[in-house]
Design a protein around this motif. Structure first.
Motif, short mmCIF file in Angstrom:
data_model
loop_
_atom_site.label_atom_id
_atom_site.label_comp_id
_atom_site.label_asym_id
_atom_site.label_seq_id
_atom_site.Cartn_x
_atom_site.Cartn_y
_atom_site.Cartn_z
N PHE A 25 -4.13 9.07 33.87
CA PHE A 25 -4.73 10.39 33.64
C PHE A 25 -6.24 10.27 33.81
CE2 PHE A 25 -4.80 8.38 29.46
CZ PHE A 25 -6.05 8.69 28.97
N HIS A 26 -6.93 11.40 33.84
CA HIS A 26 -8.39 11.38 33.86
C HIS A 26 -8.92 12.51 32.98
CE1 HIS A 26 -7.83 14.57 36.88
NE2 HIS A 26 -9.09 14.88 36.68
N VAL A 27 -10.17 12.35 32.58
CA VAL A 27 -10.86 13.35 31.76
C VAL A 27 -12.12 13.77 32.50
CG1 VAL A 27 -12.04 13.79 29.57
CG2 VAL A 27 -9.99 12.31 29.62
N PRO A 28 -12.19 15.01 32.96
CA PRO A 28 -13.38 15.46 33.70
C PRO A 28 -14.56 15.73 32.76
CG PRO A 28 -11.45 16.86 34.13
CD PRO A 28 -11.16 16.05 32.91
N TRP A 29 -15.74 15.70 33.32
CA TRP A 29 -16.92 16.13 32.58
C TRP A 29 -16.79 17.62 32.27
CZ3 TRP A 29 -19.85 12.42 30.74
CH2 TRP A 29 -19.94 11.20 31.42
N GLY A 30 -17.38 18.04 31.15
CA GLY A 30 -17.38 19.45 30.79
C GLY A 30 -16.06 19.94 30.23
N SER A 31 -15.21 19.04 29.75
CA SER A 31 -13.89 19.45 29.29
C SER A 31 -13.53 18.82 27.96
CB SER A 31 -12.82 19.08 30.32
OG SER A 31 -12.58 17.68 30.30
N VAL A 32 -12.64 19.52 27.23
CA VAL A 32 -11.97 18.95 26.08
C VAL A 32 -10.52 18.71 26.50
CG1 VAL A 32 -11.23 19.25 23.69
CG2 VAL A 32 -13.43 20.18 24.45
N THR A 33 -10.10 17.45 26.49
CA THR A 33 -8.76 17.08 26.92
C THR A 33 -7.96 16.63 25.71
OG1 THR A 33 -9.49 16.42 29.13
CG2 THR A 33 -7.39 15.52 28.36
N GLY A 34 -6.84 17.29 25.46
CA GLY A 34 -5.96 16.90 24.38
C GLY A 34 -5.05 15.77 24.83
N PHE A 35 -4.88 14.77 23.97
CA PHE A 35 -4.04 13.60 24.25
C PHE A 35 -2.94 13.61 23.20
CE2 PHE A 35 -3.85 8.72 24.56
CZ PHE A 35 -3.09 8.78 25.72
N VAL A 36 -1.74 14.04 23.59
CA VAL A 36 -0.71 14.33 22.60
C VAL A 36 0.56 13.53 22.87
CG1 VAL A 36 -1.65 16.65 22.30
CG2 VAL A 36 0.28 16.30 23.85
N ASP A 196 -9.10 22.45 27.17
CA ASP A 196 -9.13 22.82 28.58
C ASP A 196 -7.98 22.15 29.33
OD1 ASP A 196 -11.73 24.21 28.46
OD2 ASP A 196 -12.52 22.21 28.05
N ARG A 197 -7.74 20.89 28.98
CA ARG A 197 -6.72 20.10 29.67
C ARG A 197 -5.82 19.42 28.64
NH1 ARG A 197 -6.98 18.18 34.58
NH2 ARG A 197 -6.56 16.04 33.90
N LEU A 198 -4.70 18.94 29.15
CA LEU A 198 -3.72 18.32 28.28
C LEU A 198 -3.12 17.11 28.99
CD1 LEU A 198 -2.47 19.05 25.48
CD2 LEU A 198 -0.59 20.09 26.73
N VAL A 199 -2.99 16.02 28.23
CA VAL A 199 -2.27 14.83 28.69
C VAL A 199 -1.16 14.59 27.68
CG1 VAL A 199 -2.38 12.35 29.16
CG2 VAL A 199 -4.30 13.82 29.80
N CYS A 200 0.08 14.62 28.14
CA CYS A 200 1.23 14.42 27.26
C CYS A 200 1.84 13.05 27.53
CB CYS A 200 2.29 15.49 27.49
SG CYS A 200 1.74 17.14 27.09
N LEU A 201 1.93 12.26 26.49
CA LEU A 201 2.50 10.92 26.57
C LEU A 201 3.84 10.92 25.84
CD1 LEU A 201 0.89 8.64 27.93
CD2 LEU A 201 0.48 7.67 25.67
N HIS A 202 4.83 10.26 26.45
CA HIS A 202 6.13 10.12 25.80
C HIS A 202 6.79 8.84 26.30
CE1 HIS A 202 9.50 11.46 23.46
NE2 HIS A 202 10.33 11.39 24.49
N ASP A 203 7.24 8.03 25.35
CA ASP A 203 7.85 6.73 25.68
C ASP A 203 6.94 5.89 26.57
OD1 ASP A 203 10.11 7.24 24.21
OD2 ASP A 203 11.25 8.05 25.89
N GLY A 204 5.62 5.96 26.30
CA GLY A 204 4.68 5.12 27.03
C GLY A 204 4.39 5.57 28.44
N ARG A 205 4.78 6.79 28.78
CA ARG A 205 4.55 7.31 30.13
C ARG A 205 3.86 8.66 30.07
NH1 ARG A 205 10.35 6.19 33.22
NH2 ARG A 205 10.39 3.91 32.88
#
Length: 296
Positions: A25-36, A196-205
């Motif tokens: 995944f990546h996190v852009p400048w100017g953003s709040v990225t949720g890591f769930v 602004d963005r979302l990264v969803c992790l499940h079972d290490g992926r």
């Protein structure tokens, strides 16, 4: 412009069991990225690999470099850990002093930061602090060297409603000022307005990475609450049109899969009186549960 954070094919195993399996995944400048993700999904392990606290295979870069290669790591990225890890008997100021020294920040900045996070009057040892006070101190440590990138592991835990509003405003202002925020949290519905963005992790992926609204559109199919004196007749017509329909009290129906305009047109076509038509959307937590339940 290179992203603030970039993780590619990150792998980590414990005792022969893959905890991280190609996390990307990546996190852009100017953003709040949720890591769930649910407990055990690999969120904290990912953050630890990113910050050089654990070793993994693959790539984890902050502002284009591995954490160990950053010239001024504490001025580049601020980390708020899930557990504060304060030394036994330390005061709030004593806890922040080593961070200030490593970051070459003037000691006077410690008192200013304690005031900024609402701990100006905090006295005694950190071990006597409430959970909310410990959270504020951990956030102070992340902010002390004014980094452009913030990585926060469960920063809302223990904060009262006023503290949560304060932190949400702080993180939003940080991103709007050109910084970047990577935020891990369990209370998904609470952080949804911030993301602004979302990264969803499940079972290490990585199950999803992208725009938070796109995730909700994909996994939170709209629900229309419709009320009628003839719920059976209207429900049959909606099901025939492809909706999933469930009964509600007092003649109401919950129809998923059709937008409000389509529901209204079906009611007109059938000559059924409608006394309520209310579009609703699933919460972020419900959408996440649906997403991991689908396995995609």
């Amino acid at each position: 412009m290179r992203p603030a954070i970039e993780v590619a094919m990150l792998r980590r195993s414990f005792g022969g069991r893959a905890v991280l399996d190609g996390v990307t995944f990546h996190v852009p400048w100017g953003s709040v990225t949720g890591f769930v993700g649910v407990n055990g999904a690999g969120k904290t392990t990912t953050l630890h690999c990113l910050l050089g606290l654990e070793r993994g295979e693959g790539s984890a870069r902050i502002d284009g470099a591995a954490y160990s290669a950053l010239r001024e790591p504490l001025r580049t990225v601020g980390f708020c850990p899930d557990a504060l890890g304060a030394a036994a008997g330390a005061s709030a100021r004593a806890h922040l002093l080593p961070i200030a020294l490593r970051a070459a920040v003037a000691p006077d900045a410690i008192d200013q930061m304690l005031g900024a996070v609402g701990l100006a009057g905090a006295r005694g040892q950190v071990r006597s602090f409430s959970l909310g006070m410990r959270r504020r101190l951990a956030i102070a440590g992340a902010l002390l060297a004014s980094p452009r990138i913030l990585v926060l592991d469960e920063p809302f835990d223990g904060l009262d409603p006023a503290g949560r509003r304060w932190l949400s405003a702080l993180l939003r202002a940080h991103a709007d000022g050109g910084g970047a925020v990577l935020l891990s949290a369990h209370a998904l519905d609470e952080i949804e307005p911030l993301l602004d963005r979302l990264v969803c992790l499940h079972d290490g992926r990585t199950r999803f990475e992208g725009d938070a609204d796109a995730f909700l559109r994909r996994h939170a199919a709209p629900v229309v609450i419709v009320r009628s004196p003839e719920p059976e007749r209207l429900g049959a017509a909606l099901r025939e049109a492809g909706a999933v329909v469930h009964g509600r009290p007092a003649g109401a129906l919950a129809a998923r899969g059709l937008d409000p305009e389509r529901v209204a047109r079906i009611a007109v076509r059938e000559g059924v009186l409608v006394t309520e038509l209310s579009p609703r959307r699933l919460s972020l937590s419900a959408a996440f549960a649906a997403a991991i339940g689908e396995g995609g």
